[in-house]
Design a protein around this motif. Structure first.
Motif, PDB file in Angstrom:
ATOM      1  N   TYR A   1       0.826  -1.213   0.000  1.00 39.62           N
ATOM      2  CA  TYR A   1       0.000   0.000   0.000  1.00 39.62           C
ATOM      3  C   TYR A   1       0.858   1.260   0.000  1.00 39.62           C
ATOM      4  CZ  TYR A   1      -3.313  -3.558   1.417  1.00 39.62           C
ATOM      5  OH  TYR A   1      -4.069  -4.694   1.465  1.00 39.62           O
TER       6      TYR A   1
ATOM      7  N   GLN B   1      -0.413   4.899  -0.082  1.00 39.25           N
ATOM      8  CA  GLN B   1      -1.355   5.358   0.938  1.00 39.25           C
ATOM      9  C   GLN B   1      -0.607   5.877   2.165  1.00 39.25           C
ATOM     10  OE1 GLN B   1      -4.615   2.687   1.672  1.00 39.25           O
ATOM     11  NE2 GLN B   1      -4.479   1.839  -0.390  1.00 39.25           N
TER      12      GLN B   1
ATOM     13  N   SER C   1       0.362   3.588   5.167  1.00 39.78           N
ATOM     14  CA  SER C   1       1.505   2.684   5.051  1.00 39.78           C
ATOM     15  C   SER C   1       2.804   3.401   5.380  1.00 39.78           C
ATOM     16  CB  SER C   1       1.563   2.070   3.648  1.00 39.78           C
ATOM     17  OG  SER C   1       1.891   3.044   2.675  1.00 39.78           O
TER      18      SER C   1
END
Length: 190
Positions: A117, A120, A123
């Motif tokens: 991820y 994002q 993360s």
């Protein structure tokens, strides 16, 4: 309240016990580095031309692996250097080392989150918080051991190590703030 005196054991008089602490630590580092690669997989039933495409699809995981391998290797070098300067140890040093190793062994998980991820902010927060925790606990362990007279590290080296460590932790903590600003401002995410 009277502070309880710390009882330390001299390294040369307790070499077997000291060696077990270092060997255990080395084992945890080895396992953490090995766990990094377990996150990467490609299906076993790919057609002839699909392997390159699948490897390309794993690029974020491969990058997270490479970065995390280098980070853990660097942490091991610093840890190894620190313990080479330890002349005595006590229960607090052992506890701080275990706390340090506890956060270190989370790196494969936070690396997988970053690889899966990476676009994002959450993360980035997980990975950066994990690495900042390892650095800060390592600094705490080093500072406390020096203060307790458990190391041969001189004041100048200790100060340089502290500045370097706090700078590195600061970079990770700033990356958390930047990721949270992206979330707060509702900026597009991958």
């Amino acid at each position: 309240a009277v502070a309880r005196e710390r009882k330390s054991k001299k390294r040369e008089e307790h070499e077997v016990e000291f060696s077990r602490i270092v060997a255990f630590s080395d084992g945890v580092f080895s396992i953490a580095i090995t766990l990094l690669v377990l996150n990467m997989q490609i299906p076993g039933d790919l057609a002839h031309g699909e392997v390159a495409s699948e490897l390309w699809a794993q690029r974020e995981n491969l990058l997270a692996y490479a970065i995390s391998f280098a980070v853990i290797a660097r942490f091991w070098l610093v840890h190894h250097s620190f313990f080479s300067e330890v002349k005595a140890f006590d229960s607090k040093l052992i506890v701080l080392n275990m706390l340090y190793l506890g956060f270190l062994v989370l790196i494969p998980f936070s690396s997988q989150v970053l690889g899966d991820y990476g676009g994002q902010p959450a993360s980035v927060v997980v990975y950066s918080a994990n690495l900042a925790a390892v650095v800060l606990i390592g600094q705490w362990m080093s500072w406390d051991a020096r203060r307790a007279g458990l190391t041969t590290i001189d004041a100048e080296t200790a100060r340089e190590n502290m500045i370097r460590g706090l700078f590195i932790a600061g970079v990770f903590l700033i990356s958390i703030v930047v990721a949270l600003i992206f979330v707060w401002q509702g900026m597009p995410q991958n």
